[in-house]
Write an enzyme that holds these catalytic residues in place. Structure first.
Site, PDB file in Angstrom:
ATOM      1  N   SER A  57      10.674 -12.273  73.651  1.00  9.21           N
ATOM      2  CA  SER A  57      10.665 -13.020  74.903  1.00  9.21           C
ATOM      3  C   SER A  57      11.786 -14.051  74.917  1.00  9.21           C
ATOM      4  O   SER A  57      12.739 -13.962  74.125  1.00  9.21           O
ATOM      5  CB  SER A  57       9.301 -13.692  75.089  1.00  9.21           C
ATOM      6  OG  SER A  57       9.179 -14.210  76.395  1.00  9.21           O
ATOM      7  N   GLY A  59      12.053 -17.324  74.036  1.00 13.60           N
ATOM      8  CA  GLY A  59      12.301 -18.145  72.855  1.00 13.60           C
ATOM      9  C   GLY A  59      13.044 -17.394  71.774  1.00 13.60           C
ATOM     10  O   GLY A  59      13.976 -17.929  71.159  1.00 13.60           O
ATOM     11  N   GLU A  60      12.661 -16.151  71.543  1.00 15.05           N
ATOM     12  CA  GLU A  60      13.324 -15.344  70.533  1.00 15.05           C
ATOM     13  C   GLU A  60      14.760 -15.003  70.955  1.00 15.05           C
ATOM     14  O   GLU A  60      15.658 -14.892  70.115  1.00 15.05           O
ATOM     15  CB  GLU A  60      12.536 -14.058  70.268  1.00 15.05           C
ATOM     16  CG  GLU A  60      11.185 -14.288  69.626  1.00 15.05           C
ATOM     17  CD  GLU A  60      10.166 -14.887  70.590  1.00 15.05           C
ATOM     18  OE1 GLU A  60       9.389 -15.766  70.173  1.00 15.05           O
ATOM     19  OE2 GLU A  60      10.178 -14.497  71.777  1.00 15.05           O
ATOM     20  N   PHE A  61      14.962 -14.845  72.260  1.00 13.09           N
ATOM     21  CA  PHE A  61      16.323 -14.566  72.731  1.00 13.09           C
ATOM     22  C   PHE A  61      17.237 -15.769  72.490  1.00 13.09           C
ATOM     23  O   PHE A  61      18.434 -15.597  72.198  1.00 13.09           O
ATOM     24  CB  PHE A  61      16.309 -14.199  74.211  1.00 13.09           C
ATOM     25  CG  PHE A  61      17.643 -13.738  74.731  1.00 13.09           C
ATOM     26  CD1 PHE A  61      18.328 -12.715  74.104  1.00 13.09           C
ATOM     27  CD2 PHE A  61      18.215 -14.327  75.840  1.00 13.09           C
ATOM     28  CE1 PHE A  61      19.567 -12.278  74.575  1.00 13.09           C
ATOM     29  CE2 PHE A  61      19.446 -13.907  76.316  1.00 13.09           C
ATOM     30  CZ  PHE A  61      20.119 -12.875  75.685  1.00 13.09           C
TER      31      PHE A  61
END
Length: 415
Positions: A57, A59-61
């Site tokens: 999502s 945050g990980e991006f």
């Protein structure tokens, strides 16, 4: 165990279809995967080498971005394809120019995984932090494609390390190399005889440092905050906004910038009803002459938050009364003391920033008022907390460089 996993995947799709009749995100999840195979075949080049990066999502991006930027610098001949599980991650990437191709990840079945890899033909695959899709990982590994897990963290109570966790632990062995955030995670893996791993740190520190270094002004916000004490509250939920409403009543001279996690009309109106003298960012103009008439500025768009924190005296980061704490590093990089709710134990950076003196956890409105009173009325306390926050970020940069050192030493990519 694999049959249980396959049944779960099947029923997950079914549940999403049912939910899509009323839930917009579920609808986007389905629509985004419609005709995915035709899109992949039409858009992807037949000869150019591709690096595939998967993020769950938004945050990980953010954690992936420093890696993508370094890839573009070090390996310009490669195209970068990014995939996402969630609509929020996909939507966040749509305007990100350095990613050449953006797609939802097709559902994890053995057939889909093989078909996806046949089309994409990646030279390197990077999964960010978590999301362990068995069929994709197994297919990548069986084709001897280098597979990295970056910015990951592990806890002893995770399913990988339970008595029933053999199936989950097997997925960790599919990776060529695992980069963890801290010593604790490394020790946990080593105790499980997983030794293809090393400490890199968290690439989010590199990301927020780059944003701070390349900061661009938001003139309207600068004029709203000029010479005032301001709390910037980011990624807030109704539980957070209830506390801020009480705080505003106790500190009538304190200004607020609120960037809620959800910006649907109902939520924005609810904030307007709670906070004093509100104005929506979208309804103001850069030449607005009466900005000082407002006490609360509500940010009703996506993409500004990482710059907004610079304008505050103190930061409040939401989520720790509800779903989980959001990104506190975006505020800390500017040297802003960070306040958040009680549910932060799964977030290493929150625990460490509290220990460093740059962050504070509160459990109720009275706690929040006490912390704000100390920080606003004691300039020394504010300065000490501010310096601790900035130093914490500065001292933890470098994860991207460590990851790339391993990529080069192991010759996982050719120039």
């Amino acid at each position: 165990m694999i049959w249980i996993y396959n049944i779960f995947i099947f029923f997950y799709q079914f549940i999403v279809k049912i939910a899509s009749f009323r839930n917009e995100k579920a609808k986007q999840w389905l629509v985004g995967r419609k005709d995915i195979w035709a899109q992949l075949e039409q858009q992807l080049p037949s000869k150019e080498p591709i690096i595939w990066i998967h993020s769950a999502s938004t945050g990980e991006f953010e954690q992936a971005k420093p890696i993508i930027e370094q890839l573009k610098n070090s390996y310009p001949a490669y195209k970068v394809l990014v995939t996402f599980f969630s609509p929020s991650g996909y939507n966040a990437a749509r305007k990100y120019a350095l990613a050449d191709y953006k797609f939802y990840l097709p559902v994890d079945t053995r057939r889909n995984a093989g078909r996806f890899l046949n089309i994409v033909r990646p030279q390197l695959v990077i999964f960010v932090k978590y999301e362990f899709w068995y069929h994709y990982l197994k297919s990548i590994s069986s084709r001897n494609i280098p597979l990295l897990l970056v910015s990951s963290s592990f806890r002893k109570n995770q399913a990988f390390f339970k008595w029933y966790g053999g199936f989950y632990k097997k997925m960790l062995h599919f990776f060529t190399w695992i980069f963890v955030q801290d010593v604790s995670s490394l020790n946990i893996l080593n105790q499980q005889q997983i030794i293809h791993c090393s400490i890199s740190g968290d690439t989010r520190f590199d990301r927020v440092a780059a944003i701070e270094e390349n900061f661009s002004e938001i003139p309207l916000v600068a004029r709203f905050t000029a010479n005032e004490n301001v709390m910037v509250a980011g990624s807030t939920w109704p539980e957070d906004e209830e506390l801020l409403e009480t705080l505003a009543a106790q500190f009538p001279a304190l200004k607020f910038i609120i960037a809620p996690h959800e910006i649907n009309e109902g939520h924005i109106q609810n904030i307007q009803n709670r906070l004093p003298s509100p104005a929506r960012f979208s309804q103001l103009k850069d030449n607005e002459s009466n900005l000082q008439d407002y006490q609360t500025l509500i940010i009703d768009n996506i993409g500004m938050l990482s710059r907004l924190y610079k304008y505050g005296s103190i930061a409040y980061v939401g989520g720790a009364f509800k779903t989980g704490l959001h990104n506190i590093l975006e505020a800390a990089v500017y040297g802003k003391p960070v306040i958040f709710g009680p549910n932060y134990q799964k977030f290493r950076e929150a625990k460490e920033l509290i220990s460093a003196g740059g962050a504070f956890s509160i459990t109720n409105a009275a706690d929040l008022q006490q912390k704000i009173s100390i920080l606003l009325n004691d300039q020394h306390a504010l300065a000490v907390a501010s310096e601790a926050a900035a130093n914490y970020v500065s001292n933890n940069k470098g994860a991207t460089a460590r990851i790339f050192q391993t990529i080069q030493e192991k010759r996982l990519l050719t120039r």
